[in-house]
Design a protein around this motif. Structure first.
Motif, PDB file in Angstrom:
ATOM      1  N   SER A  27      30.653  55.286  25.641  1.00 14.70           N
ATOM      2  CA  SER A  27      29.601  54.273  25.784  1.00 14.70           C
ATOM      3  C   SER A  27      30.083  52.907  25.332  1.00 14.70           C
ATOM      4  CB  SER A  27      28.369  54.689  24.984  1.00 14.70           C
ATOM      5  OG  SER A  27      28.639  54.672  23.585  1.00 14.70           O
ATOM      6  N   MET A  28      31.057  52.894  24.405  1.00 14.72           N
ATOM      7  CA  MET A  28      31.595  51.620  23.933  1.00 14.72           C
ATOM      8  C   MET A  28      32.703  51.100  24.837  1.00 14.72           C
ATOM      9  SD  MET A  28      31.763  52.229  19.821  1.00 14.72           S
ATOM     10  CE  MET A  28      30.283  52.444  18.846  1.00 14.72           C
ATOM     11  N   MET A  29      33.337  51.997  25.594  1.00 14.64           N
ATOM     12  CA  MET A  29      34.387  51.568  26.505  1.00 14.64           C
ATOM     13  C   MET A  29      33.778  51.112  27.829  1.00 14.64           C
ATOM     14  SD  MET A  29      37.455  51.689  25.255  1.00 14.64           S
ATOM     15  CE  MET A  29      36.738  51.009  23.763  1.00 14.64           C
ATOM     16  N   PRO A  30      34.121  49.925  28.294  1.00 15.66           N
ATOM     17  CA  PRO A  30      33.491  49.407  29.513  1.00 15.66           C
ATOM     18  C   PRO A  30      34.115  49.993  30.773  1.00 15.66           C
ATOM     19  CG  PRO A  30      35.127  47.876  28.740  1.00 15.66           C
ATOM     20  CD  PRO A  30      35.115  49.005  27.742  1.00 15.66           C
ATOM     21  N   GLN A  31      33.421  49.835  31.860  1.00 15.14           N
ATOM     22  CA  GLN A  31      34.001  50.082  33.170  1.00 15.14           C
ATOM     23  C   GLN A  31      34.749  48.820  33.594  1.00 15.14           C
ATOM     24  OE1 GLN A  31      33.817  53.067  34.665  1.00 15.14           O
ATOM     25  NE2 GLN A  31      32.646  53.815  32.905  1.00 15.14           N
ATOM     26  N   LEU A  32      35.814  49.005  34.371  1.00 16.64           N
ATOM     27  CA  LEU A  32      36.614  47.851  34.762  1.00 16.64           C
ATOM     28  C   LEU A  32      35.936  46.988  35.814  1.00 16.64           C
ATOM     29  CD1 LEU A  32      40.218  49.309  34.770  1.00 16.64           C
ATOM     30  CD2 LEU A  32      39.122  47.879  33.051  1.00 16.64           C
ATOM     31  N   GLY A  33      34.822  47.464  36.351  1.00 16.70           N
ATOM     32  CA  GLY A  33      34.044  46.634  37.245  1.00 16.70           C
ATOM     33  C   GLY A  33      34.584  46.603  38.659  1.00 16.70           C
ATOM     34  N   PRO A  34      34.055  45.668  39.468  1.00 13.88           N
ATOM     35  CA  PRO A  34      34.464  45.605  40.877  1.00 13.88           C
ATOM     36  C   PRO A  34      35.913  45.151  41.026  1.00 13.88           C
ATOM     37  CG  PRO A  34      33.123  43.704  40.302  1.00 13.88           C
ATOM     38  CD  PRO A  34      33.099  44.614  39.109  1.00 13.88           C
ATOM     39  N   GLU A  35      36.467  45.423  42.208  1.00 15.29           N
ATOM     40  CA  GLU A  35      37.841  45.013  42.471  1.00 15.29           C
ATOM     41  C   GLU A  35      37.930  43.491  42.539  1.00 15.29           C
ATOM     42  OE1 GLU A  35      39.405  46.845  45.898  1.00 15.29           O
ATOM     43  OE2 GLU A  35      39.260  48.902  45.118  1.00 15.29           O
ATOM     44  N   ILE A  36      39.065  42.976  42.114  1.00 22.31           N
ATOM     45  CA  ILE A  36      39.311  41.537  42.107  1.00 22.31           C
ATOM     46  C   ILE A  36      40.265  41.220  43.250  1.00 22.31           C
ATOM     47  CG2 ILE A  36      40.219  39.610  40.772  1.00 22.31           C
ATOM     48  CD1 ILE A  36      39.568  41.256  38.275  1.00 22.31           C
ATOM     49  N   PRO A  37      39.896  40.320  44.137  1.00 20.21           N
ATOM     50  CA  PRO A  37      40.781  40.001  45.262  1.00 20.21           C
ATOM     51  C   PRO A  37      42.139  39.522  44.772  1.00 20.21           C
ATOM     52  CG  PRO A  37      38.599  39.066  45.596  1.00 20.21           C
ATOM     53  CD  PRO A  37      38.631  39.573  44.194  1.00 20.21           C
ATOM     54  N   GLY A  38      43.189  40.172  45.260  1.00 17.63           N
ATOM     55  CA  GLY A  38      44.537  39.759  44.918  1.00 17.63           C
ATOM     56  C   GLY A  38      45.082  40.351  43.644  1.00 17.63           C
ATOM     57  N   CYS A  81      41.939  34.741  33.388  1.00 19.34           N
ATOM     58  CA  CYS A  81      42.775  34.875  34.585  1.00 19.34           C
ATOM     59  C   CYS A  81      42.132  34.167  35.771  1.00 19.34           C
ATOM     60  CB  CYS A  81      42.971  36.360  34.942  1.00 19.34           C
ATOM     61  SG  CYS A  81      43.499  37.391  33.560  1.00 19.34           S
ATOM     62  N   ASP A  82      42.957  33.453  36.518  1.00 15.58           N
ATOM     63  CA  ASP A  82      42.541  32.853  37.778  1.00 15.58           C
ATOM     64  C   ASP A  82      43.167  33.672  38.903  1.00 15.58           C
ATOM     65  OD1 ASP A  82      42.028  31.378  40.033  1.00 15.58           O
ATOM     66  OD2 ASP A  82      42.535  29.447  39.140  1.00 15.58           O
ATOM     67  N   PRO A  83      42.401  34.496  39.600  1.00 14.17           N
ATOM     68  CA  PRO A  83      43.004  35.387  40.598  1.00 14.17           C
ATOM     69  C   PRO A  83      43.616  34.648  41.781  1.00 14.17           C
ATOM     70  CG  PRO A  83      40.601  35.500  40.682  1.00 14.17           C
ATOM     71  CD  PRO A  83      40.946  34.680  39.484  1.00 14.17           C
ATOM     72  N   GLU A  84      43.204  33.422  42.051  1.00 13.63           N
ATOM     73  CA  GLU A  84      43.739  32.685  43.194  1.00 13.63           C
ATOM     74  C   GLU A  84      45.138  32.160  42.923  1.00 13.63           C
ATOM     75  OE1 GLU A  84      41.084  29.672  44.440  1.00 13.63           O
ATOM     76  OE2 GLU A  84      39.461  31.061  44.987  1.00 13.63           O
ATOM     77  N   THR A  85      45.367  31.611  41.730  1.00 15.71           N
ATOM     78  CA  THR A  85      46.663  31.004  41.414  1.00 15.71           C
ATOM     79  C   THR A  85      47.528  31.872  40.516  1.00 15.71           C
ATOM     80  OG1 THR A  85      45.772  29.861  39.463  1.00 15.71           O
ATOM     81  CG2 THR A  85      45.598  28.731  41.599  1.00 15.71           C
ATOM     82  N   GLY A  86      46.949  32.913  39.905  1.00 14.20           N
ATOM     83  CA  GLY A  86      47.695  33.736  38.961  1.00 14.20           C
ATOM     84  C   GLY A  86      47.863  33.099  37.600  1.00 14.20           C
ATOM     85  N   ALA A 106      45.128  51.676  23.097  1.00 11.17           N
ATOM     86  CA  ALA A 106      44.460  51.033  24.225  1.00 11.17           C
ATOM     87  C   ALA A 106      45.527  50.267  24.997  1.00 11.17           C
ATOM     88  CB  ALA A 106      43.354  50.093  23.759  1.00 11.17           C
ATOM     89  N   VAL A 107      45.508  50.368  26.311  1.00  9.13           N
ATOM     90  CA  VAL A 107      46.481  49.679  27.146  1.00  9.13           C
ATOM     91  C   VAL A 107      45.782  49.220  28.422  1.00  9.13           C
ATOM     92  CG1 VAL A 107      47.249  51.869  28.152  1.00  9.13           C
ATOM     93  CG2 VAL A 107      48.731  49.867  28.300  1.00  9.13           C
ATOM     94  N   VAL A 108      46.085  47.992  28.840  1.00  8.00           N
ATOM     95  CA  VAL A 108      45.531  47.402  30.061  1.00  8.00           C
ATOM     96  C   VAL A 108      46.688  46.855  30.885  1.00  8.00           C
ATOM     97  CG1 VAL A 108      44.015  45.648  31.039  1.00  8.00           C
ATOM     98  CG2 VAL A 108      43.367  46.796  28.920  1.00  8.00           C
ATOM     99  N   LEU A 109      46.701  47.175  32.171  1.00  7.79           N
ATOM    100  CA  LEU A 109      47.726  46.693  33.098  1.00  7.79           C
ATOM    101  C   LEU A 109      47.068  45.827  34.162  1.00  7.79           C
ATOM    102  CD1 LEU A 109      49.731  50.008  33.635  1.00  7.79           C
ATOM    103  CD2 LEU A 109      50.322  48.130  32.101  1.00  7.79           C
ATOM    104  N   LEU A 110      47.654  44.669  34.422  1.00  6.76           N
ATOM    105  CA  LEU A 110      47.166  43.745  35.454  1.00  6.76           C
ATOM    106  C   LEU A 110      48.317  43.463  36.412  1.00  6.76           C
ATOM    107  CD1 LEU A 110      45.033  41.733  36.584  1.00  6.76           C
ATOM    108  CD2 LEU A 110      46.029  40.028  35.043  1.00  6.76           C
ATOM    109  N   TRP A 111      48.094  43.726  37.696  1.00  9.00           N
ATOM    110  CA  TRP A 111      49.117  43.498  38.719  1.00  9.00           C
ATOM    111  C   TRP A 111      48.591  42.498  39.732  1.00  9.00           C
ATOM    112  CZ3 TRP A 111      49.426  46.118  43.896  1.00  9.00           C
ATOM    113  CH2 TRP A 111      50.575  45.733  44.603  1.00  9.00           C
ATOM    114  N   ARG A 112      49.410  41.482  40.012  1.00 13.11           N
ATOM    115  CA  ARG A 112      49.055  40.501  41.028  1.00 13.11           C
ATOM    116  C   ARG A 112      49.737  40.875  42.337  1.00 13.11           C
ATOM    117  NH1 ARG A 112      50.446  34.011  41.420  1.00 13.11           N
ATOM    118  NH2 ARG A 112      49.085  33.610  43.220  1.00 13.11           N
ATOM    119  N   GLU A 113      48.947  41.065  43.366  1.00  9.42           N
ATOM    120  CA  GLU A 113      49.492  41.438  44.656  1.00  9.42           C
ATOM    121  C   GLU A 113      50.292  40.282  45.235  1.00  9.42           C
ATOM    122  OE1 GLU A 113      46.176  42.501  47.002  1.00  9.42           O
ATOM    123  OE2 GLU A 113      45.780  44.372  45.942  1.00  9.42           O
ATOM    124  N   GLY A 114      51.226  40.636  46.103  1.00  7.33           N
ATOM    125  CA  GLY A 114      52.035  39.597  46.738  1.00  7.33           C
ATOM    126  C   GLY A 114      53.239  40.207  47.392  1.00  7.33           C
ATOM    127  N   ALA A 115      54.286  39.414  47.534  1.00  6.89           N
ATOM    128  CA  ALA A 115      55.515  39.893  48.152  1.00  6.89           C
ATOM    129  C   ALA A 115      56.056  41.062  47.354  1.00  6.89           C
ATOM    130  CB  ALA A 115      56.545  38.763  48.211  1.00  6.89           C
TER     131      ALA A 115
END
Length: 723
Positions: free
Chosen positions: A314-325, A435-440, A566-575
């Motif tokens: 209950s204390m751990m959140p859901q990561l929510g909707p997908e983020i474009p990019g 984080c700014d998903p448009e510019t990274g 606790a570990v969080v991974l963030l990947w920016r899509e691209g080439a």
């Protein structure tokens, strides 16, 4: 002639018992002697155990344990039973226990021996007590010790029921077992053995007033023994038709009592007549008591696990909707002991600006209070972020909030004399990334937390040094400077708590080296950039510390669960995302890092040196790496010494392995250009340009509108003979 053929000719079989895995391997002759088809086979221990007379089995356990302790041969005479409980033959077993280390680091043993038929069997006779392996009372004591140990080790209701189903009582062995539980005024079957699926239907949701033996046992708290079908029919005529179809001839119903309260009933049914002598009743009563206590312990443990798991989830959140990019994966693993709750947390927060924030933190402690403070602090950080505050302001407000929690003796706060820990100060580390998903673009504020790590598109991992302040809650009005950098397309950022780094006796350096080996692993091993690769990588990072998971433990490294993770991974899509058709000669991506060293932070020169060394971790010539580190240190130090501004370091390596070019630029806001000096022997400065001219393949100074940029280049001189 083979050895197996010679042994088979004299009715001798070979067998191997692996105690760690619980499997027994038999050759063809050994299988025949046990009443199985005459062919080599590997069976679970319980299948072989069912072939031995229960009295003999209990005795052989003691003989084997003594042989293991004394390093001697284990010898015993055993009666082999058929499915109807009749003695087929008597065999002699001789075996040698061999110690060995199991995969999880525990000392175990393996039995290797022979089994041979001896001329004493009486086929067709029932399994009466004989002096083959000792008297009845000694076998009973051995059985009760074995049953008590097995029930004490069961950690769930399902495990308790499995142990109860595998019990082979000395001298008489029930072939049908059932455990009844009570809920209000209802009786139901919570587990059974020796029956088909669905047989428990008529006994589910039965009123306690029903004329049924288990119901009467629960009502009165007294055991009921029914030696013959006539006894059953006479005492319980209404429910006799329900029991008649199972073709049993004797029944024992015993109460399951804990602390004076009857929590259910246990039924043992027999296909062979049982007289229920005083010794047999004593065994059944003792087993019923141990079974009741085991079920009680398992129920309490399951309730605690459900409570703590629900609290933590209950204390751990859901990561929510997908983020474009961008894609995100996260893991949380509590400590292994106690209530399995702690103070680590992570969160993803949508921001009013259209950006989002990633937060990871660790409240001091692994107890319930740490979990409670974590929940309050996570909500506070989310509230401050949702108001639109910048990263530094979010952490400053969070520090003031944590310092003020229960700081005064307000109504509802416990007095120190009631609970000294209730008002003891607690602090928390935290890393906040906008984080700014448009510019990274990433803006990072850090409060005593480990720095983020970035995995570049070619697999190289760099620690990203960020400016930071004190942990939250120590100084209410602390400042938290912000560091900005860009997550390039195809790069992955990892945020984690110190539990992932330091667990297993590691410090920050050795712990990062362990994780870097996973992050820099082959792209096929960690999933590359295929969909779902983040989830695979997150699992691999946790398994590096804990080992692979199972339904019972966290694996061979379960004893390392000494801190929350606790570990969080963030990947920016691209080439390099793995989409489309790969080219025949793909271009190796550029490695690039950027770092600002402020005038007030000369200690970050060490971070600059480490960044360059990590960037060149696979450079062919170590001397060139040392030269690059030396020149970077000299150039950044000169900026801090001879100007009033900050130094901006940009380093990038381009090209194929063995033919790469390193370019490093250090920019500042001063218009004064460096010039070559000729220092004397005792001079302590003035050699920077001389060093650069000697060590670099190319260098220069580029004036800019405001300030200048000093740069140098190194060309990789590979030592590989084929280049």
């Amino acid at each position: 002639m083979r050895t197996e053929d010679v042994l088979a000719a004299v009715a001798t079989g070979l067998w191997r018992w692996d105690n760690a895995s619980g499997t027994v391997s038999l050759d063809a002759e050994a299988a025949r002697l046990l009443g199985l088809p005459a062919e080599p086979v590997a069976l679970p221990e319980v299948a072989v155990r069912s072939r031995f007379h229960p009295v003999d089995w209990n005795e052989i356990n003691g003989i084997v344990n003594l042989a293991v302790a004394e390093d001697t041969l284990a010898e015993a005479r055993l009666r082999i039973m058929d499915e109807d409980g009749r003695v087929l033959r008597t065999v002699r077993s001789r075996s040698k226990p061999l110690e060995r280390w199991s995969a999880d680091g525990n000392l175990d043993y393996e039995l290797i021996g022979t089994i041979q038929e001896i001329a004493e069997p009486q086929p067709g006779t029932t399994a009466a007590h004989t002096p083959i392996t000792g008297d009845w009372r000694r076998s009973r004591e051995a059985f009760l010790l074995d049953a008590g140990r097995a029930l004490a080790e069961a950690r769930s209701t399902a495990e308790v029921l499995r142990v109860a189903a595998s019990l082979s009582m000395p001298g008489f062995n029930p072939d049908g077992l059932a455990v009844f539980g009570v809920a209000g005024d209802r009786l139901s079957v919570i587990g059974h053995h020796g029956h088909d699926a669905g047989d428990e239907g008529p006994f589910t949701d039965m009123l306690l007033e029903t004329d049924y033996p288990a119901a009467e046992v629960v009502r009165t708290g007294r055991a009921i023994y029914l030696p013959t079908p006539d006894d059953y029919k006479r005492r319980f005529p209404a429910t006799w038709p329900l029991a008649q179809r199972f073709d049993r001839v004797s029944w024992a119903f015993l109460p399951l009592i804990v602390a004076g309260r009857t929590m259910g009933a246990w039924m043992a049914a027999f296909k062979q007549p049982a007289s229920f002598s005083p010794d047999e009743r004593s065994v059944l009563t003792t087993v019923a008591r141990m079974l009741a206590q085991a079920l009680q312990r398992a129920g309490v443990a399951e309730s605690e696990r459900e409570l703590t798991t629900g609290l933590q989830r209950s204390m751990m959140p859901q990561l929510g909707p997908e983020i474009p990019g961008m894609r995100i994966a996260a893991r949380y693993v509590p400590t292994g002991g106690g209530l399995q709750v702690g103070g680590d947390w992570y969160d993803m927060i949508p921001l009013p600006s259209g950006r989002f924030a990633l937060v990871i933190g660790d409240v001091q402690g692994h107890d319930v209070r740490a979990a409670g403070l974590m929940g309050q602090l996570r909500i506070a950080v989310r509230a401050y972020a949702s108001e639109g505050h910048r990263p530094d302001a979010v952490l400053s407000r969070a520090s003031r909030f944590l310092a003020g929690l229960c700081a005064s003796r307000e109504p509802g706060c416990r007095r120190p004399e009631e609970d000294p820990d209730a008002q003891s100060p607690r602090f928390a580390t935290c890393l906040y990334v906008e984080c700014d998903p448009e510019t990274g673009t990433l803006e990072v504020a850090r409060a005593g937390h480990p720095d983020p790590a970035v995995r570049m598109t070619d697999g190289t991992v760099l620690m990203r040094p960020t400016a930071g302040g004190l942990p939250l809650g120590i100084v209410p009005d602390a400042d938290y400077p912000t560091t900005r950098f860009t997550l390039e397309p195809g790069e992955t950022m990892m945020l984690c708590t110190d539990g992932l780094i330091e667990t297993g006796g590691h410090d920050l350096d050795t712990g990062w080296a362990r994780l870097r080996a996973v992050l820099e692993g082959d792209t096929h091993e960690v999933g590359g950039h295929e969909p779902g690769h983040l989830e695979t990588l997150a699992d691999l990072l946790v398994q590096t510390v804990h080992g692979p998971s199972s339904h019972h433990t966290t694996g061979p490294l379960a004893d390392r669960r000494e801190d929350d993770i606790a570990v969080v991974l963030l990947w920016r899509e691209g080439a390099g995302c793995g989409c489309g058709t790969p080219s025949a000669h793909p271009v190796r991506p550029t490695r690039r890092t950027m770092l600002t060293v402020a005038q007030a932070e000369p200690e970050r020169i060490a971070d600059a040196r480490r960044q360059v060394r990590e960037l060149l971790h696979d450079w062919a010539d170590e001397e060139q790496v040392d030269s690059a580190v030396l020149m970077v240190s000299e150039m950044v130090t000169n900026v801090l010494t001879h100007t009033d501004g900050d130094a901006l370091l940009v380093a990038e390596a381009v090209g194929e392995l063995g033919e790469r070019r390193l370019r490093v630029e250090v920019a500042d806001s001063s218009d004064e250009l460096p010039h070559k000096r000729h220092p004397g022997e005792m001079a302590s400065s003035g050699r920077g340009v001389l060093l650069t001219e000697m060590l670099a393949d190319a260098w220069g100074v580029d004036p800019r509108g405001e300030g200048k940029s000093i740069w140098f280049e190194l060309y990789e001189q590979s030592k590989r003979p084929d280049l």
